[in-house]
Design a protein around this motif. Structure first.
Motif, short mmCIF file in Angstrom:
data_model
loop_
_atom_site.label_atom_id
_atom_site.label_comp_id
_atom_site.label_asym_id
_atom_site.label_seq_id
_atom_site.Cartn_x
_atom_site.Cartn_y
_atom_site.Cartn_z
N ALA A 67 10.51 -10.66 -1.08
CA ALA A 67 11.04 -9.31 -0.91
C ALA A 67 12.06 -9.27 0.23
O ALA A 67 13.11 -8.62 0.13
CB ALA A 67 9.91 -8.32 -0.65
N THR A 126 16.18 -8.35 0.09
CA THR A 126 16.76 -7.29 0.92
C THR A 126 17.95 -7.78 1.73
O THR A 126 18.93 -7.05 1.93
CB THR A 126 15.69 -6.74 1.88
N PRO A 157 13.72 -5.72 -3.82
CA PRO A 157 12.58 -6.35 -3.13
C PRO A 157 11.25 -6.18 -3.86
O PRO A 157 10.40 -7.08 -3.83
CB PRO A 157 12.56 -5.68 -1.76
#
Length: 251
Positions: free
Chosen positions: A131, A135, A227
């Protein structure tokens, strides 16, 4: 994780065959004591037998036993009380990431199921790192991850190379996450488990193709900058990969 309970720890030692001194080293004594504790042969709250009895059982000097007990104390597995003896600690006090502790637990996976727990912890750590990559990824990051997946594709018919390419993909994602602590814990867990054949199991003939598909979903989510999807894709992959290769407890 539930452990069997021993009613009389002294019986565990007194009933066993004594070892020859030349065949026993302090390292092996520590390993055997750790094994007795993690399997519940000597349960939490019980006292280890006296120093002399342990020395006779293992065929070593009292000095070796004394040093071995110190190593157990450092691992959080026992508490030495003045005039009270050496008490086995609850599993919540153990240093699970210690090499001897976790390796011995994995050796006894047939009864402890520690590899199931390891898969859960690993999936949570790596999903969080995936995740983070989704991002914050850069164009250069994406290119490296694409190339890593392509290396897996090129090795998909080579059982000597594919596992390493698979490992490299995971390592790259972890490195790109910037989470050094999560990476260190996840890698330690996998390295310790990799020494045991039960971790590798029997993945089946479709394992490589399925692994490629699942890794591609991780890459797709990272490329999309999503994410949540990246986290779910990595968690699902690690969970499914373990279910594909895990052996029955009695295997």
């Amino acid at each position: 994780m539930s452990l069997p309970h021993a009613s009389d720890p002294s019986a565990v030692f007194s009933g066993a065959v004594k070892r020859a001194p030349a065949a026993r080293l302090g390292v092996q004594v520590v390993h055997d004591l750790v094994a007795m504790i993690v399997t519940g042969s000597v349960a939490a709250g019980q006292l280890l037998p006296p120093e002399g009895e342990l020395a006779a059982h293992f065929g070593v000097s009292r000095t070796v036993i004394r040093e071995s007990v110190k190593r157990l104390e450092e691992k959080g597995m026992v508490t030495v009380g003045q005039g009270r003896g050496t008490e086995v600690s609850s599993s919540s006090e153990w240093n699970i990431l210690d090499k001897v502790v976790i390796s011995t637990m994995i050796e006894n996976d047939q009864t402890l199921g520690i590899l199931d727990e390891l898969a859960v912890v690993r999936s949570e750590l790596e999903s969080a790192m995936s995740a983070a990559v989704a991002t914050n990824r850069s164009p250069a990051d994406l290119e490296e991850i694409r190339e890593s997946l392509e290396a897996m594709r090129r090795a998909s018919d080579n059982p000597e190379v594919f596992p390493e390419a698979d490992k490299d993909f995971h390592s790259l994602i972890m490195s790109k996450s910037g989470n050094a602590l999560a990476k260190a814990i996840a890698r330690t867990l996998v390295q310790r488990a990799s020494d045991n054949q039960r971790f590798h199991g029997a993945p089946g003939p479709d394992a490589y193709a399925l692994t490629l598909q699942e890794h591609a979903l991780v890459l797709d989510a990272i490329e999309a900058g999503d994410p949540d999807k990246a986290s779910a894709a990595m968690r699902d992959h690690i969970t499914r990969a373990w279910e594909r290769r895990k052996l029955p407890r009695d295997a």
